[in-house]
Enzyme design. Structure first.
Site, mmCIF file in Angstrom:
data_model
loop_
_atom_site.group_PDB
_atom_site.id
_atom_site.type_symbol
_atom_site.label_atom_id
_atom_site.label_comp_id
_atom_site.label_asym_id
_atom_site.label_seq_id
_atom_site.Cartn_x
_atom_site.Cartn_y
_atom_site.Cartn_z
ATOM 1 N N ARG A 152 33.087 52.788 32.931
ATOM 2 C CA ARG A 152 34.318 52.226 33.385
ATOM 3 C C ARG A 152 34.675 50.878 32.371
ATOM 4 N NH1 ARG A 152 34.992 49.517 38.695
ATOM 5 N NH2 ARG A 152 35.126 47.543 37.576
ATOM 6 N N HIS A 160 38.566 47.591 38.093
ATOM 7 C CA HIS A 160 38.815 48.723 38.861
ATOM 8 C C HIS A 160 40.109 49.046 39.050
ATOM 9 C CE1 HIS A 160 38.282 51.342 42.604
ATOM 10 N NE2 HIS A 160 39.057 50.559 43.219
ATOM 11 N N TYR A 201 31.468 39.947 38.117
ATOM 12 C CA TYR A 201 30.358 40.865 38.622
ATOM 13 C C TYR A 201 29.646 41.567 37.472
ATOM 14 C CZ TYR A 201 33.796 44.852 39.288
ATOM 15 O OH TYR A 201 34.861 45.610 39.145
#
Length: 363
Positions: free
Chosen positions: A255, A259, A268
């Protein structure tokens, strides 16, 4: 495989959106279209023009590789990062933008979050936000196909590897295996369940390793290779129909984006990590490298840039039209839930009318 891969086959009739029978050229064009749509609609959310958005940058080969191997009769139950599957089936840029702007032309009448698409005409079940709910539903849809004696259709369920940690994953796969349902479960393992890395999600060998425990067939595939995904899904569909049995596919990808627009993935993971995967395994770059290497229809970097520019303008045009359309009527907020509206819902409808009448300047 070259002879069997339908991405290399011409269509019987011209595709409506490309006015050509060239299937591979259409797959490339739609990958470009989807990437432009993602970029523009994400920016629209940042500008406050829509409330929410989710991109699928880096995962497009899973969408178009799978969709091109399926038939219109196959029932799709997706999560919220499979826009390309719906695009391949014929959902237009105008329909995508109408949904995201929740206007009167939105098929969901403005009652869903942006990117929660659905189309009865295209056999694509409306998306739900809760993780994993579509997995047992896909088993149920496949069981219904089996009971109805349908020999030419399967149900296909898309989900991320984070969903594999839900109880619905276990229930759905166990039902499918024990009832011998013709369903394909496609897990797109993109490395993260929002902010949770796969290192913190499971200790075993990914998701496909769980297939033998359920007594079902499984295969892992390079999710950044559109040809590999197409071949895996094509074979899985044939197996599911011939054996009336489920198949689990784990498509490995990454990805590249956040998100969602509510997430900042750099909290992160590092910029270097994202840039590494974007440079080394981007599915659009890989397809374009293939097209150039084989001198496919004379495609060059100039061809690719021109296609991106054209698709960008098409998305902007659709978005401007969607933004100008009025919102759905408030009365429609209460429709389509029950065949006949019960007293409790009528009471809520009247409460809303009374509230708006009391504060007309606020509405």
């Amino acid at each position: 495989e070259v002879q069997r891969n339908r991405l290399l086959w011409p269509a019987k009739f011209n595709y409506a959106d490309t006015n050509s029978k060239d299937t591979l050229a259409r797959a490339h064009r739609q990958m470009v279209r989807l990437r432009e749509m993602d970029t523009i609609l994400q920016n629209a959310q940042r500008q406050g023009r829509i409330s929410f958005y989710m991109t699928c940058r880096g995962e497009e080969a899973i969408h178009f590789g799978a969709a091109s191997a399926l038939e219109p009769s196959d029932v799709i139950l997706a999560q919220y990062r499979e826009q390309g599957v719906l695009m391949w089936r014929g959902f237009t840029l105008q329909q995508f933008t109408d949904q995201c702007f929740s206007n009167e032309a939105d098929l969901g009448k403005g009652r869903q979050m942006p990117v929660h698409y659905g189309s009865r005409a295209l056999n694509y079940q409306t998306i739900s936000s809760p993780l994993g709910t579509q997995i047992p539903q896909a088993s149920g849809a496949a069981y219904r196909l089996k009971l109805a004696g349908k020999k030419d259709a399967v149900s296909v369920c898309f989900f991320g590897e984070g969903c594999a940690s839900t109880t619905d994953f276990h229930s759905g796969l166990n039902f499918a295996a024990t009832l011998k349902c013709p369903v394909i479960f496609i897990c797109r393992n993109n490395g993260y369940a929002i902010s949770t890395s796969v290192k913190d999600q499971y200790h075993g060998d990914g998701v496909v390793s769980r297939a033998p425990g359920y007594g079902m067939a499984g295969i892992r595939v390079d999710g950044n290779d559109i040809f590999a995904v197409h071949a895996a899904v094509r074979e899985a569909r044939e197996y599911a129909l011939e054996n009336s049995a489920p198949v689990l596919i784990e498509a490995m990808s990454y990805r590249q984006g956040h998100h969602s627009t509510s997430d900042d993935s750099l909290r992160y993971r590092s910029v270097e990590e994202v840039e590494h995967f974007a440079h080394e395994s981007d599915p659009l770059d890989r397809l374009q490298a293939f097209l150039k290497r084989h001198d496919y229809e004379g495609m060059t970097d100039d061809t690719f840039r021109a296609a991106a520019d054209e698709e960008k303008m098409s998305v902007l045009d659709a978005m401007r039209k969607a933004e100008r359309k009025p919102k759905p009527s408030l009365e429609e907020l209460f429709e389509d839930v029950y065949h006949e509206m019960p007293a409790s819902l009528k009471a809520q409808q009247q409460q809303l009318r009374t509230h708006i009448a009391k504060y007309p300047n606020q509405y």
